[in-house]
Design a protein around this motif. Structure first.
Motif, PDB file in Angstrom:
ATOM      1  N   ALA A 165       0.807  -1.218   0.000  1.00 44.96           N
ATOM      2  CA  ALA A 165       0.000   0.000   0.000  1.00 44.96           C
ATOM      3  C   ALA A 165       0.843   1.272   0.000  1.00 44.96           C
ATOM      4  O   ALA A 165       0.416   2.300  -0.532  1.00 44.96           O
ATOM      5  N   SER A 166       2.023   1.214   0.619  1.00 42.71           N
ATOM      6  CA  SER A 166       2.831   2.432   0.771  1.00 42.71           C
ATOM      7  C   SER A 166       4.032   2.487  -0.158  1.00 42.71           C
ATOM      8  O   SER A 166       4.605   3.565  -0.369  1.00 42.71           O
ATOM      9  N   GLY A 167       4.435   1.332  -0.680  1.00 37.08           N
ATOM     10  CA  GLY A 167       5.615   1.287  -1.533  1.00 37.08           C
ATOM     11  C   GLY A 167       6.923   1.198  -0.771  1.00 37.08           C
ATOM     12  O   GLY A 167       7.993   1.155  -1.372  1.00 37.08           O
ATOM     13  N   THR A 168       6.846   1.156   0.569  1.00 35.77           N
ATOM     14  CA  THR A 168       8.036   1.096   1.406  1.00 35.77           C
ATOM     15  C   THR A 168       7.848   0.037   2.489  1.00 35.77           C
ATOM     16  O   THR A 168       6.793  -0.030   3.113  1.00 35.77           O
ATOM     17  N   ALA A 169       8.884  -0.750   2.716  1.00 36.68           N
ATOM     18  CA  ALA A 169       8.805  -1.765   3.761  1.00 36.68           C
ATOM     19  C   ALA A 169       8.900  -1.110   5.133  1.00 36.68           C
ATOM     20  O   ALA A 169       9.807  -0.318   5.380  1.00 36.68           O
ATOM     21  N   PRO A 170       7.982  -1.396   6.045  1.00 30.76           N
ATOM     22  CA  PRO A 170       8.059  -0.829   7.395  1.00 30.76           C
ATOM     23  C   PRO A 170       9.334  -1.256   8.105  1.00 30.76           C
ATOM     24  O   PRO A 170       9.859  -2.343   7.875  1.00 30.76           O
ATOM     25  N   ARG A 171       9.806  -0.379   9.005  1.00 30.81           N
ATOM     26  CA  ARG A 171      10.986  -0.689   9.808  1.00 30.81           C
ATOM     27  C   ARG A 171      10.640  -0.900  11.281  1.00 30.81           C
ATOM     28  O   ARG A 171      11.492  -1.316  12.062  1.00 30.81           O
ATOM     29  N   GLY A 172       9.397  -0.583  11.669  1.00 22.42           N
ATOM     30  CA  GLY A 172       9.012  -0.693  13.070  1.00 22.42           C
ATOM     31  C   GLY A 172       7.673  -1.375  13.252  1.00 22.42           C
ATOM     32  O   GLY A 172       6.926  -1.599  12.296  1.00 22.42           O
ATOM     33  N   TRP A 173       7.363  -1.663  14.523  1.00 25.22           N
ATOM     34  CA  TRP A 173       6.154  -2.421  14.852  1.00 25.22           C
ATOM     35  C   TRP A 173       5.532  -1.892  16.133  1.00 25.22           C
ATOM     36  O   TRP A 173       6.232  -1.607  17.112  1.00 25.22           O
ATOM     37  N   LEU A 174       4.208  -1.769  16.119  1.00 27.65           N
ATOM     38  CA  LEU A 174       3.414  -1.511  17.314  1.00 27.65           C
ATOM     39  C   LEU A 174       2.306  -2.552  17.346  1.00 27.65           C
ATOM     40  O   LEU A 174       1.403  -2.551  16.502  1.00 27.65           O
ATOM     41  N   GLY A 175       2.367  -3.481  18.303  1.00 28.83           N
ATOM     42  CA  GLY A 175       1.351  -4.515  18.383  1.00 28.83           C
ATOM     43  C   GLY A 175      -0.015  -3.925  18.702  1.00 28.83           C
ATOM     44  O   GLY A 175      -0.131  -2.972  19.467  1.00 28.83           O
ATOM     45  N   GLN A 176      -1.051  -4.492  18.098  1.00 27.51           N
ATOM     46  CA  GLN A 176      -2.401  -4.052  18.430  1.00 27.51           C
ATOM     47  C   GLN A 176      -2.630  -4.233  19.921  1.00 27.51           C
ATOM     48  O   GLN A 176      -2.454  -5.336  20.454  1.00 27.51           O
ATOM     49  N   GLU A 177      -2.988  -3.152  20.629  1.00 30.60           N
ATOM     50  CA  GLU A 177      -3.158  -3.135  22.082  1.00 30.60           C
ATOM     51  C   GLU A 177      -1.901  -3.643  22.810  1.00 30.60           C
ATOM     52  O   GLU A 177      -1.996  -4.239  23.886  1.00 30.60           O
ATOM     53  N   PHE A 178      -0.725  -3.414  22.227  1.00 32.92           N
ATOM     54  CA  PHE A 178       0.557  -3.820  22.804  1.00 32.92           C
ATOM     55  C   PHE A 178       0.691  -5.344  22.894  1.00 32.92           C
ATOM     56  O   PHE A 178       1.515  -5.851  23.655  1.00 32.92           O
ATOM     57  N   GLY A 179      -0.092  -6.095  22.141  1.00 34.26           N
ATOM     58  CA  GLY A 179      -0.108  -7.544  22.274  1.00 34.26           C
ATOM     59  C   GLY A 179       1.179  -8.207  21.802  1.00 34.26           C
ATOM     60  O   GLY A 179       1.683  -7.906  20.716  1.00 34.26           O
ATOM     61  N   GLU A 180       1.700  -9.110  22.607  1.00 30.25           N
ATOM     62  CA  GLU A 180       2.877  -9.908  22.261  1.00 30.25           C
ATOM     63  C   GLU A 180       2.768 -11.285  22.900  1.00 30.25           C
ATOM     64  O   GLU A 180       2.027 -11.476  23.867  1.00 30.25           O
ATOM     65  N   SER A 181       3.549 -12.213  22.377  1.00 26.39           N
ATOM     66  CA  SER A 181       3.802 -13.486  23.036  1.00 26.39           C
ATOM     67  C   SER A 181       5.234 -13.448  23.562  1.00 26.39           C
ATOM     68  O   SER A 181       5.946 -12.458  23.393  1.00 26.39           O
ATOM     69  N   GLN A 182       5.676 -14.533  24.158  1.00 26.02           N
ATOM     70  CA  GLN A 182       7.037 -14.583  24.686  1.00 26.02           C
ATOM     71  C   GLN A 182       8.090 -14.476  23.587  1.00 26.02           C
ATOM     72  O   GLN A 182       9.203 -14.023  23.827  1.00 26.02           O
ATOM     73  N   ARG A 183       7.727 -14.855  22.369  1.00 24.47           N
ATOM     74  CA  ARG A 183       8.723 -14.906  21.290  1.00 24.47           C
ATOM     75  C   ARG A 183       8.679 -13.700  20.353  1.00 24.47           C
ATOM     76  O   ARG A 183       9.481 -13.604  19.419  1.00 24.47           O
ATOM     77  N   THR A 184       7.761 -12.758  20.572  1.00 21.73           N
ATOM     78  CA  THR A 184       7.512 -11.704  19.587  1.00 21.73           C
ATOM     79  C   THR A 184       8.734 -10.871  19.229  1.00 21.73           C
ATOM     80  O   THR A 184       8.975 -10.632  18.032  1.00 21.73           O
ATOM     81  N   PRO A 185       9.531 -10.354  20.179  1.00 26.04           N
ATOM     82  CA  PRO A 185      10.660  -9.516  19.762  1.00 26.04           C
ATOM     83  C   PRO A 185      11.587 -10.190  18.748  1.00 26.04           C
ATOM     84  O   PRO A 185      12.002  -9.564  17.767  1.00 26.04           O
TER      85      PRO A 185
END
Length: 308
Positions: free
Chosen positions: A164-184
């Motif tokens: 959609a943007s033509g550029t690969a994202p470099r960062g991440w914000l989980g929806q509602e800060f959601g993560e698992s133990q392995r996410t990083p």
């Protein structure tokens, strides 16, 4: 963010209950300098989210977001309120950000990127940064996912944003800060440079995702998030400029810190609230020696100057 212990977890740093970063008391750190000797780095994180009317069964979502009449499907009341932000509220927010010449980072769901090409074009014109933000506003990453499912969730999000943007994202914000133990580690494996899910500091810090990998946690405080303040905690909107301004003033005084402001157009873009965003930014503008940046610029500076 809790998760079951994996079969072969990485060793824990001394005094820590997770393997991703070291305990680092603020007074013992080396001085953190920003470009042009700025006292504080400042970035805005704008949210472009699609709220599914009929989400699939089995997903994990933030249970605090329900209509005043309870939870039911289809919930047109809640759905249309979120949609207000993408049809109307966002343009008021963009006008205010333009007034202060702020280039934002935009956390975008995959479904939002696909559905709102007009809005993605507005971000391109303003040279905003696009940040990975999951698939939809109803779907959180959690430990209920298998590793394969989580990898796919991340890959789906990033691919949709690049298309959609033509550029690969470099960062991440989980929806509602959601993560698992392995996410990083999975985020780093996907080629990302930073994450905004860990509100435990006012400075960036490195995360342990593998030897020689430069992956950074950036500050993203829920305390200054409009939804956390005004919707969930029901703080009076008139207090918003002082909460934002007081926090910024102290971080500016301390020096070497990061101030972030998270904005949801469906909330702050309402006709009775938008003036308070303007007032908050007017108070921030009074201070000199501020580095106005996007999150990726802050991550890049930290990785190059503090991580070798």
């Amino acid at each position: 963010m809790s998760a079951p212990v994996s079969k072969n977890p990485p060793p824990l740093p001394a005094g820590m209950d997770n393997p991703w970063y070291d305990f680092s008391p603020y007074p013992k750190r080396p001085k953190l300098n920003w470009p042009r000797n700025a006292r504080v780095a400042f970035y805005v994180v704008l949210h472009l989210e699609y709220y599914e009317l009929l989400p699939p069964d089995g997903i994990v979502k933030d249970s605090r977001f329900t209509g005043e009449f309870g939870t039911y499907h289809p919930d047109y009341r809640t759905w249309t309120q979120r949609e207000y932000g993408n049809r109307t509220g966002i343009f008021r927010v963009l006008d205010v950000l333009d007034r202060y010449q702020i280039r934002a980072g935009v956390a975008v769901n995959a479904m939002a990127a696909e559905r709102y090409p007009f809005l993605m074009e507005q971000f391109r014109k303003r040279n905003y940064e696009i940040i990975g933000h999951g698939v939809s506003a109803n779907r959180m990453i959690s430990s209920k996912m298998s590793e394969a499912e989580e990898k796919q969730e991340i890959a789906t999000s990033l691919a949709a944003l690049e298309k959609a943007s033509g550029t690969a994202p470099r960062g991440w914000l989980g929806q509602e800060f959601g993560e698992s133990q392995r996410t990083p580690k999975l985020l780093a494996d996907a080629g990302l440079d930073y994450v905004l899910d860990w509100p435990n500091d006012d400075q960036p810090y490195p995360m342990h995702v593998g030897e020689g990998r430069k992956f950074v946690s950036l500050p993203n405080q829920p305390e200054w998030d409009d939804v956390q303040q005004l919707w969930l905690r029901r703080i009076n909107t008139t207090r918003y400029p002082d909460i934002v301004g007081d926090a910024f003033e102290l971080l500016h005084h301390e020096g070497g810190q990061v101030f972030n402001l998270s904005i949801h157009p469906w909330l702050m873009g309402m006709a009775h609230r938008i003036k308070y965003l303007d007032e908050a930014l007017r108070r921030v503008e009074r201070f000199g020696n501020v580095w106005h940046a996007t999150p990726v610029e802050v991550a890049k500076h930290y990785r190059e100057t503090m991580m070798g």
